[in-house]
Design an enzyme around this catalytic site. Structure first.
Site, PDB file in Angstrom:
ATOM      1  NE  ARG A 229      -4.009  -2.106   1.945  1.00  0.00           N
ATOM      2  CZ  ARG A 229      -3.909  -3.142   2.772  1.00  0.00           C
ATOM      3  NH1 ARG A 229      -3.019  -3.131   3.742  1.00  0.00           N
ATOM      4  NH2 ARG A 229      -4.700  -4.162   2.639  1.00  0.00           N
TER       5      ARG A 229
ATOM      6  CE  LYS B 135      -1.067  13.478 -15.214  1.00  0.00           C
ATOM      7  NZ  LYS B 135      -1.404  13.988 -16.563  1.00  0.00           N
TER       8      LYS B 135
ATOM      9  CD  GLU C 190       6.450  15.372 -23.561  1.00  0.00           C
ATOM     10  OE1 GLU C 190       5.778  16.377 -23.259  1.00  0.00           O
ATOM     11  OE2 GLU C 190       5.935  14.237 -23.743  1.00  0.00           O
TER      12      GLU C 190
ATOM     13  CE  LYS D  46       4.936  17.036 -14.910  1.00  0.00           C
ATOM     14  NZ  LYS D  46       4.999  15.793 -15.636  1.00  0.00           N
TER      15      LYS D  46
ATOM     16  CD  GLU E 260      -4.453  16.009 -16.407  1.00  0.00           C
ATOM     17  OE1 GLU E 260      -3.306  15.566 -16.241  1.00  0.00           O
ATOM     18  OE2 GLU E 260      -5.142  15.805 -17.399  1.00  0.00           O
TER      19      GLU E 260
ATOM     20  NE  ARG F 278       0.220  16.525 -13.702  1.00  0.00           N
ATOM     21  CZ  ARG F 278       0.913  15.760 -12.884  1.00  0.00           C
ATOM     22  NH1 ARG F 278       0.662  15.793 -11.590  1.00  0.00           N
ATOM     23  NH2 ARG F 278       1.851  14.965 -13.340  1.00  0.00           N
TER      24      ARG F 278
ATOM     25  CG  ASN G  49      -1.934  15.793 -20.955  1.00  0.00           C
ATOM     26  OD1 ASN G  49      -0.929  15.097 -20.937  1.00  0.00           O
ATOM     27  ND2 ASN G  49      -2.837  15.766 -20.000  1.00  0.00           N
TER      28      ASN G  49
ATOM     29  CG  HIS H 267       0.617  14.741 -24.522  1.00  0.00           C
ATOM     30  ND1 HIS H 267       1.310  15.918 -24.692  1.00  0.00           N
ATOM     31  CD2 HIS H 267       1.453  13.911 -23.838  1.00  0.00           C
ATOM     32  CE1 HIS H 267       2.506  15.805 -24.119  1.00  0.00           C
ATOM     33  NE2 HIS H 267       2.618  14.600 -23.599  1.00  0.00           N
TER      34      HIS H 267
ATOM     35  CG  HIS I 152      -1.978   9.884 -25.966  1.00  0.00           C
ATOM     36  ND1 HIS I 152      -2.567  10.274 -24.795  1.00  0.00           N
ATOM     37  CD2 HIS I 152      -0.655   9.821 -25.698  1.00  0.00           C
ATOM     38  CE1 HIS I 152      -1.639  10.437 -23.854  1.00  0.00           C
ATOM     39  NE2 HIS I 152      -0.474  10.172 -24.390  1.00  0.00           N
TER      40      HIS I 152
ATOM     41  CG  HIS J 262       5.166   9.759 -25.449  1.00  0.00           C
ATOM     42  ND1 HIS J 262       3.794   9.675 -25.387  1.00  0.00           N
ATOM     43  CD2 HIS J 262       5.515  10.824 -24.680  1.00  0.00           C
ATOM     44  CE1 HIS J 262       3.328  10.640 -24.613  1.00  0.00           C
ATOM     45  NE2 HIS J 262       4.354  11.348 -24.171  1.00  0.00           N
TER      46      HIS J 262
HETATM   47  P1  NAD Z   1      11.787   5.072 -22.573  1.00  0.00           P
HETATM   48  O1  NAD Z   1      11.697   4.948 -21.134  1.00  0.00           O
HETATM   49  O2  NAD Z   1      11.266   3.965 -23.404  1.00  0.00           O
HETATM   50  O3  NAD Z   1      13.318   5.337 -22.962  1.00  0.00           O
HETATM   51  C1  NAD Z   1      13.658   5.492 -24.313  1.00  0.00           C
HETATM   52  C2  NAD Z   1      14.792   4.517 -24.723  1.00  0.00           C
HETATM   53  O4  NAD Z   1      16.031   5.056 -24.269  1.00  0.00           O
HETATM   54  C3  NAD Z   1      14.677   3.146 -24.096  1.00  0.00           C
HETATM   55  O5  NAD Z   1      15.145   2.181 -25.018  1.00  0.00           O
HETATM   56  C4  NAD Z   1      15.632   3.238 -22.920  1.00  0.00           C
HETATM   57  O6  NAD Z   1      16.115   2.005 -22.483  1.00  0.00           O
HETATM   58  C5  NAD Z   1      16.723   4.081 -23.493  1.00  0.00           C
HETATM   59  N1  NAD Z   1      17.543   4.834 -22.559  1.00  0.00           N
HETATM   60  C6  NAD Z   1      17.141   5.421 -21.417  1.00  0.00           C
HETATM   61  N2  NAD Z   1      18.130   6.158 -20.913  1.00  0.00           N
HETATM   62  C7  NAD Z   1      19.187   6.018 -21.731  1.00  0.00           C
HETATM   63  C8  NAD Z   1      20.486   6.552 -21.734  1.00  0.00           C
HETATM   64  N3  NAD Z   1      20.886   7.436 -20.830  1.00  0.00           N
HETATM   65  N4  NAD Z   1      21.337   6.182 -22.719  1.00  0.00           N
HETATM   66  C9  NAD Z   1      20.907   5.314 -23.689  1.00  0.00           C
HETATM   67  N5  NAD Z   1      19.682   4.814 -23.757  1.00  0.00           N
HETATM   68  C10 NAD Z   1      18.817   5.160 -22.788  1.00  0.00           C
HETATM   69  O7  NAD Z   1      11.052   6.398 -23.105  1.00  0.00           O
HETATM   70  P2  NAD Z   1      10.946   7.889 -22.532  1.00  0.00           P
HETATM   71  O8  NAD Z   1      10.818   8.748 -23.723  1.00  0.00           O
HETATM   72  O9  NAD Z   1      11.965   8.180 -21.533  1.00  0.00           O
HETATM   73  O10 NAD Z   1       9.552   7.851 -21.771  1.00  0.00           O
HETATM   74  C11 NAD Z   1       8.344   7.597 -22.454  1.00  0.00           C
HETATM   75  C12 NAD Z   1       7.344   7.074 -21.460  1.00  0.00           C
HETATM   76  O11 NAD Z   1       7.105   8.075 -20.484  1.00  0.00           O
HETATM   77  C13 NAD Z   1       6.011   6.725 -22.066  1.00  0.00           C
HETATM   78  O12 NAD Z   1       5.567   5.499 -21.547  1.00  0.00           O
HETATM   79  C14 NAD Z   1       5.110   7.848 -21.617  1.00  0.00           C
HETATM   80  O13 NAD Z   1       3.762   7.460 -21.481  1.00  0.00           O
HETATM   81  C15 NAD Z   1       5.709   8.206 -20.298  1.00  0.00           C
HETATM   82  N6  NAD Z   1       5.452   9.574 -19.851  1.00  0.00           N
HETATM   83  C16 NAD Z   1       5.015   9.741 -18.595  1.00  0.00           C
HETATM   84  C17 NAD Z   1       4.791  11.017 -18.114  1.00  0.00           C
HETATM   85  C18 NAD Z   1       4.387  11.216 -16.686  1.00  0.00           C
HETATM   86  O14 NAD Z   1       4.033  12.343 -16.320  1.00  0.00           O
HETATM   87  N7  NAD Z   1       4.461  10.201 -15.858  1.00  0.00           N
HETATM   88  C19 NAD Z   1       5.022  12.135 -18.929  1.00  0.00           C
HETATM   89  C20 NAD Z   1       5.478  11.922 -20.223  1.00  0.00           C
HETATM   90  C21 NAD Z   1       5.697  10.624 -20.680  1.00  0.00           C
HETATM   91  N1  GLY Z   2       3.027  14.782 -18.615  1.00  0.00           N
HETATM   92  C1  GLY Z   2       1.780  15.336 -18.229  1.00  0.00           C
HETATM   93  C2  GLY Z   2       1.629  15.494 -16.761  1.00  0.00           C
HETATM   94  O1  GLY Z   2       2.534  15.199 -16.014  1.00  0.00           O
HETATM   95  O2  GLY Z   2       0.604  15.908 -16.324  1.00  0.00           O
END
Ligand code: NAD
Ligand code: GLY
Length: 367
Positions: free
Chosen positions: A124, A146, A188, A230, A240, A244, A248, A251, A255, A268
């Site tokens: 939890r 998030k 972003e 942010k 949100e 917030r 997006n 997005h 999406h 993404h």
């Molecule tokens: P990812 O986590 O898939 O990383 C991209 C690629 O880079 C992967 O293959 C990873 O292994 C590699 N990688 C990571 N760090 C590295 C480094 N330093 N050197 C070499 N390779 C490296 O993708 P991302 O773009 O980081 O994140 C996308 C995800 O984040 C999506 O699932 C999206 O929905 C989510 N997201 C979440 C929020 C939130 O607020 N929580 C906001 C935006 C996106």
């Molecule tokens: N990436 C959108 C949010 O954090 O709200």
């Protein structure tokens, strides 16, 4: 105190924390001074990031935690699932981790979102620390709480709001990032200008070449400014209920592109980059910005190495396919799609639009 670190606070009452931004942070035990003490830490990472950075992190954490375990997940958005999440729970239970165990997410947004969700639900709720290693994760996903996983019927549909105790953005990790992932992160970065800060948009235009060349001073400023914006948004609307949603921007269309092409076809950030151009075009058709703004954003997005022409998702009814996919967006209410539009540079708003107008925008952006 590490001299290479700048701190951006996230002010959320008893859930407040700090984002540390700098170089040489991962391997420095002092970096983690604000993280909770415990008998055990679990480092969650993936097959790509583990060989690059896990050893440094584990060594630094060993100065703070008597036992440090690691779980290495398969890499990729396609693995942001229940099955992979269970590997984290398997490791936690297998190592007999208690409710004080601290989880460390070492990787991009996929690892960060899944680790956060595991932390939110294991016993939890246990504390967690984000150590983002992609530009996208440093400027966006690691901040704000998030967390979650994908469902076959929708992206990020299962999750929780759960804040980390600390975020550590080590800019050195960006040196090993593939070029496409750097561009995805820049989508972003660009986002924050139109929605909140015209001066930052000007700065990005001036510094785009430096950012693409991974100039450390430019990257440090971009990460810090994005985190400040942010933090300002999340500090006012953690869950949100309104403001917030501006984060997006791009997005909703993005999406639809990701889902319509199949996850992983476009990154993404690539889908968000193109989606921002589409949302800017919608804003222009709604009379909120002029044509020059749409052209300006499209040029900047292209300079970041991102696609600006939207893909065709259906040969027969392309706009209809986009609309159907956008109706499952989390911002949709009672089936009405709500878009983040730009209402003058630096100001964003959430609103609906007639289907016929959205169809026109999709047709124009796919042409
Ligand atoms: P990812 O986590 O898939 O990383 C991209 C690629 O880079 C992967 O293959 C990873 O292994 C590699 N990688 C990571 N760090 C590295 C480094 N330093 N050197 C070499 N390779 C490296 O993708 P991302 O773009 O980081 O994140 C996308 C995800 O984040 C999506 O699932 C999206 O929905 C989510 N997201 C979440 C929020 C939130 O607020 N929580 C906001 C935006 C996106
Ligand atoms: N990436 C959108 C949010 O954090 O709200």
């Amino acid at each position: 105190m590490n001299a290479n670190i700048q701190n951006v606070p996230i002010t959320l009452g008893d859930r407040s924390y700090s984002i540390g931004i700098g170089t040489g942070l991962i391997e420095d035990p002092q970096t983690y001074a604000a993280a909770p003490k415990a008998a055990t830490a679990l480092v969650v990472t993936n097959t790509t990031v583990a060989p690059l950075y896990a050893e440094r992190l584990i060594r630094a954490l060993s100065a703070r935690y008597p036992s440090v375990h690691t779980v290495v997940l398969p890499d990729g958005e396609g693995h942001k699932t229940w099955q992979t999440l269970n590997l984290i729970f398997d490791a936690l239970l297998g190592h007999g981790c208690d409710r004080k165990t601290v989880l460390y997410a070492l990787g991009g947004g996929v690892v960060g979102d899944m680790t956060g969700f595991a932390a939110a639900s294991y016993m939890r709720g246990v504390p967690f620390v984000q150590v983002p290693t992609t530009l996208l994760a440093q400027v966006d996903s690691s901040v704000g709480g998030k967390t979650g996983i994908n469902h076959p019927l929708g992206k990020n549909m299962i999750g929780a709001f759960y804040q980390p105790q600390l975020v550590v953005c080590d800019l050195d990790t960006l040196k090993t990032l593939p070029a496409g992932e750097l561009s995805a992160g820049l989508a972003e970065v660009i986002k924050y200008g139109p929605i909140a800060d015209p001066a930052f948009l000007d700065w990005i235009e001036v510094n785009m070449d430096a950012l693409m060349a991974r100039d450390p001073v430019a990257l440090a400023y971009a990460v810090k400014r994005c985190c400040e914006i942010k933090a300002w948004v999340v500090g006012q609307d953690e869950r949100e209920s309104g403001l917030r949603a501006i984060l997006n921007f791009g997005h909703t269309f993005g999406h639809a592109i990701e889902a319509g092409l199949g996850y992983g076809e476009w990154l993404h950030g690539e889908a968000v980059g193109c989606g921002m151009v589409m949302a800017a075009r919608l804003s222009q058709r709604l009379g909120l910005v002029d044509e020059a703004f749409v052209q300006r954003l499209a040029l900047l997005t292209a300079r970041a190495g991102l696609p600006v022409k939207a893909p065709v998702l259906d040969a027969v009814d392309n706009a209809g396919r986009y609309l159907a996919l956008m109706r499952v967006d989390k911002k949709a209410e009672a089936g009405e799609i709500r878009f983040v539009v730009i209402d003058g540079v630096g100001k964003a708003a959430l609103r609906g639009a007639p289907d016929a107008l959205v169809r026109e925008v999709i047709d124009a952006c796919c042409a």
